[in-house]
Enzyme design. Structure first.
Site, PDB file in Angstrom:
ATOM      1  N   ASP A  34       0.859  -1.171   0.000  1.00 45.45           N
ATOM      2  CA  ASP A  34       0.000   0.000   0.000  1.00 45.45           C
ATOM      3  C   ASP A  34       0.904   1.232   0.000  1.00 45.45           C
ATOM      4  O   ASP A  34       2.127   1.121   0.137  1.00 45.45           O
ATOM      5  CB  ASP A  34      -0.930  -0.019   1.236  1.00 45.45           C
ATOM      6  CG  ASP A  34      -2.199   0.791   1.009  1.00 45.45           C
ATOM      7  OD1 ASP A  34      -3.263   0.209   0.792  1.00 45.45           O
ATOM      8  OD2 ASP A  34      -2.104   2.041   1.026  1.00 45.45           O
TER       9      ASP A  34
ATOM     10  N   LYS B 167      -1.521   3.076   7.577  1.00 48.30           N
ATOM     11  CA  LYS B 167      -2.339   1.859   7.416  1.00 48.30           C
ATOM     12  C   LYS B 167      -1.442   0.624   7.496  1.00 48.30           C
ATOM     13  O   LYS B 167      -1.768  -0.367   8.164  1.00 48.30           O
ATOM     14  CB  LYS B 167      -3.084   1.911   6.084  1.00 48.30           C
ATOM     15  CG  LYS B 167      -3.895   0.662   5.786  1.00 48.30           C
ATOM     16  CD  LYS B 167      -4.611   0.734   4.446  1.00 48.30           C
ATOM     17  CE  LYS B 167      -5.892   1.514   4.520  1.00 48.30           C
ATOM     18  NZ  LYS B 167      -6.730   1.360   3.297  1.00 48.30           N
TER      19      LYS B 167
ATOM     20  N   PHE C 177     -16.463  -9.891  -6.566  1.00 47.07           N
ATOM     21  CA  PHE C 177     -17.904  -9.731  -6.331  1.00 47.07           C
ATOM     22  C   PHE C 177     -18.144  -9.691  -4.828  1.00 47.07           C
ATOM     23  O   PHE C 177     -19.054 -10.317  -4.312  1.00 47.07           O
ATOM     24  CB  PHE C 177     -18.670 -10.880  -6.996  1.00 47.07           C
ATOM     25  CG  PHE C 177     -18.414 -10.986  -8.479  1.00 47.07           C
ATOM     26  CD1 PHE C 177     -17.504 -11.911  -8.973  1.00 47.07           C
ATOM     27  CD2 PHE C 177     -19.033 -10.131  -9.378  1.00 47.07           C
ATOM     28  CE1 PHE C 177     -17.232 -11.993 -10.336  1.00 47.07           C
ATOM     29  CE2 PHE C 177     -18.772 -10.212 -10.739  1.00 47.07           C
ATOM     30  CZ  PHE C 177     -17.863 -11.148 -11.228  1.00 47.07           C
TER      31      PHE C 177
ATOM     32  N   ASN D 257     -23.054  -5.494 -11.294  1.00 47.60           N
ATOM     33  CA  ASN D 257     -23.278  -4.417 -10.321  1.00 47.60           C
ATOM     34  C   ASN D 257     -24.412  -3.497 -10.739  1.00 47.60           C
ATOM     35  O   ASN D 257     -25.240  -3.102  -9.915  1.00 47.60           O
ATOM     36  CB  ASN D 257     -21.986  -3.602 -10.140  1.00 47.60           C
ATOM     37  CG  ASN D 257     -21.214  -4.082  -8.917  1.00 47.60           C
ATOM     38  OD1 ASN D 257     -21.481  -5.155  -8.387  1.00 47.60           O
ATOM     39  ND2 ASN D 257     -20.258  -3.284  -8.477  1.00 47.60           N
TER      40      ASN D 257
ATOM     41  N   CYS E  84     -19.156   1.300  -4.741  1.00 47.63           N
ATOM     42  CA  CYS E  84     -19.223   0.580  -6.013  1.00 47.63           C
ATOM     43  C   CYS E  84     -20.449   0.893  -6.866  1.00 47.63           C
ATOM     44  O   CYS E  84     -20.306   1.391  -7.987  1.00 47.63           O
ATOM     45  CB  CYS E  84     -19.113  -0.922  -5.744  1.00 47.63           C
ATOM     46  SG  CYS E  84     -17.489  -1.372  -5.113  1.00 47.63           S
TER      47      CYS E  84
ATOM     48  N   LYS F 177     -24.514   0.981   4.568  1.00 45.86           N
ATOM     49  CA  LYS F 177     -25.384  -0.164   4.870  1.00 45.86           C
ATOM     50  C   LYS F 177     -24.930  -0.729   6.202  1.00 45.86           C
ATOM     51  O   LYS F 177     -23.842  -0.380   6.710  1.00 45.86           O
ATOM     52  CB  LYS F 177     -25.315  -1.235   3.779  1.00 45.86           C
ATOM     53  CG  LYS F 177     -23.945  -1.890   3.648  1.00 45.86           C
ATOM     54  CD  LYS F 177     -23.971  -3.049   2.688  1.00 45.86           C
ATOM     55  CE  LYS F 177     -22.607  -3.729   2.605  1.00 45.86           C
ATOM     56  NZ  LYS F 177     -22.627  -4.926   1.773  1.00 45.86           N
TER      57      LYS F 177
ATOM     58  N   ARG G 163     -18.370   5.860   2.520  1.00 41.77           N
ATOM     59  CA  ARG G 163     -18.228   6.344   1.136  1.00 41.77           C
ATOM     60  C   ARG G 163     -19.545   6.276   0.382  1.00 41.77           C
ATOM     61  O   ARG G 163     -20.206   5.248   0.370  1.00 41.77           O
ATOM     62  CB  ARG G 163     -17.162   5.520   0.404  1.00 41.77           C
ATOM     63  CG  ARG G 163     -15.745   5.765   0.898  1.00 41.77           C
ATOM     64  CD  ARG G 163     -14.751   4.899   0.170  1.00 41.77           C
ATOM     65  NE  ARG G 163     -14.961   3.467   0.447  1.00 41.77           N
ATOM     66  CZ  ARG G 163     -14.180   2.528  -0.095  1.00 41.77           C
ATOM     67  NH1 ARG G 163     -13.218   2.837  -0.944  1.00 41.77           N
ATOM     68  NH2 ARG G 163     -14.394   1.254   0.209  1.00 41.77           N
TER      69      ARG G 163
END
Ligand code: UDX
Ligand code: UDX
Length: 469
Positions: free
Chosen positions: A31, A36, A152, A208, A260, A320, A327
């Site tokens: 990364d 992080k 996915f 998607n 996404c 959710k 985001r």
């Protein structure tokens, strides 16, 4: 066992790296975020993903997983290199491949000629040719094979989705390379589809955007149910029994969000335009989604009579339940609109804290630390010491502190005229609603996730509004 490099340690890259190590490979994950990496090196994860912390810690301890700074360090000596860097929405709504290009240029000089570059980041159909072009500009990298292996993964169940996928899709022009890539998934029971790169990339976008279409469709049906006095819960049940429709992705709500669906829908519309195809269906899906945010705001306005200076309690800020990801959260879209109309917001979310205010405030506006009032003063007094309706001339004083993150769902409701539920955290179902009603100025609830029991809330004196009910 293969030596695998993973570029990008986000939701996708970290899950991919940990799961491939779990499958027995030797994985180095890179990364650019030093902070992080330091946390990951000791198994401290910045993201909320079921089973991922334990898996990372186990594989770190087994020496099958390590973290490094910079893509080249992970690509060097790796037989397979997964690209999991961001492909955010560009200003023209297309997929921004600048991080992909930067990572490719960094690793091209160190890739082995027999290496396989595997694009896992979501990229528009045809992007693999772009990847090949960038890679093959570098002497020594012209033989590196390129494959597409879209993910996915749903946030909140990413580990399960990786190890128990509905299918594995590999796009590659060379069947022998596709066999090598598929060997990485030895131990994963799932249908394997090998196709060309463009088709693999399209499978990801088509999947998607179909999910987004299903959500906008059920939101539109829910809105129509309200006008025709039908109950969308019964409708989705009746629809779902049809095996061609299924029960999944038929829950109406505030609109879809996340990192996404919104960006992939916009990117495919844009890709269509660039290819001379007007994807009007998807534009409709996106329009319905934007309208759903406004519809929830309208429900809150109706419940409160007016929004200017009114206290609104918000339960749920993440896009959710089951994730801490803010985001493109529908909740933040709706909170922004409520603030624009002068409301005072006290929000609670079990997975986020005061940092949610940063995600809310547009980048160009920085609220000086001192002015961001703390949520609640610990003495049980609501942070809104002012009377319910703030007079207009006070507006300037509250301009920067009209959004608070409350320490608990009850404190968020103290003195509020309306409660709006925007994320379907299960905890919210089991709260003490007589206590909530006693804390509120007027017990009205807009349940944008149809999470709560209307009859039970009405028995507590709530004016209840759901979606499609
Ligand atoms: C990202 C993309 O958003 C998604 O479209 C794609 O399918 C997969 O990669 P996600 O993992 O959710 O998904 O992104 P994020 O959580 O933002 O993680 C990206 C990571 O890449 C971050 O840790 C970032 O620091 C890192 N990064 C970014 C690099 O390592 N190199 C870069 O050049 C840019
Ligand atoms: C999605 C896809 O599901 C996943 O396959 C892909 O790899 C990445 O994008 P994710 O973004 O994690 O996964 O979330 P998802 O579970 O799809 O939910 C997306 C949005 O739709 C959320 O805001 C969610 O609240 C909303 N949603 C989902 C609904 O409003 N109703 C539903 O029935 C399902």
């Amino acid at each position: 066992m293969s030596r695998v490099g993973v570029i990008g340690a986000g939701y996708v890259g970290l899950t991919t790296a940990a799961c491939l190590a779990h499958l027995g490979h030797d994985v180095v994950c890179a990364d650019v975020d030093v902070e992080k990496l330091a946390r990951l090196a000791v198994g401290d994860l910045p993201i909320l993903e079921q089973d991922l912390p334990e898996m990372v810690q186990t594989e770190l301890a087994r020496g099958r997983l390590s973290f490094v700074l910079g893509a080249a360090a992970a690509a060097r000596d790796s037989e397979f290199v997964f690209l999991c860097v961001p492909t955010p929405q560009a200003p023209d709504a297309s997929a921004d491949l600048s991080y992909v290009e930067a990572a490719l240029r960094e690793i091209a000089p160190v890739l082995q000629p027999t290496s396989v570059l595997i694009a896992k980041s979501t990229m528009p159909p045809g992007s693999s040719r772009f990847v090949q072009r960038v890679l093959h500009e570098h002497p020594g990298a012209e033989c590196v094979a390129v494959a597409s292996n879209p993910e996915f993964l749903r946030e909140g169940s990413a580990v399960n989705d990786f190890l128990n996928p509905d299918r594995i899709v590999i796009g590659c022009d060379d069947p022998a390379v596709a066999v090598r890539v598929s060997s990485l998934y030895k131990g994963v029971q799932a249908p394997l589809l090998v196709t060309d790169c463009a088709s693999a990339e399209m499978i990801k976008y088509a999947s998607n955007t179909f999910l987004a279409t299903k959500i906008s469709f059920i939101n539109a049906i829910a809105n129509l149910c309200e006008s025709l006095d039908a109950d969308v819960r019964a409708v989705t049940l009746g629809m779902g029994y049809d095996h061609r429709i299924g029960f999944d992705f038929l829950a109406p709500g505030p609109g879809y969000g996340g990192s996404c669906l919104p960006k992939d829908t916009a990117a495919l519309i844009r890709a269509g335009e660039a290819a001379g195809y007007d994807f009007s269906l998807l534009r409709g899906v996106s329009d319905v989604n934007d309208a759903q945010f406004a519809r929830i705001v309208e429900k809150v306005r109706t419940a409160a009579v007016r929004l200017d200076g009114v206290r609104v309690a918000v339960w749920g800020l993440t896009f959710k339940a089951g994730t801490n990801d803010l985001r493109d959260s529908p909740a933040l879209q709706i909170v922004r609109r409520l603030l624009d109309e002068g409301a005072l917001i006290a929000a609670y979310d079990p997975a986020t804290g005061p940092e949610a205010a940063d995600a809310l405030v547009p980048r160009e506006i920085v609220i000086p630390e001192a002015e961001v009032a703390l949520a609640g003063d610990g003495r049980g007094r609501s942070m809104f010491a002012a009377p319910d309706l703030i007079s207009i001339d006070d507006q300037s004083e509250i301009a920067v502190d009209r959004f608070f993150v409350a320490p608990d769902p009850y404190e968020a409701c103290r003195g509020a005229s309306v409660l709006v539920v925007l994320t379907e955290w299960d905890d919210f179902r089991w709260l003490d609603f007589p206590k909530v009603a006693s804390l509120m100025r007027s017990p009205a609830v807009v349940d944008a996730r149809n999470l709560l029991d209307p009859a039970a809330l009405r028995r507590c004196g709530f004016a209840y509004q759901g979606v499609g009910r």
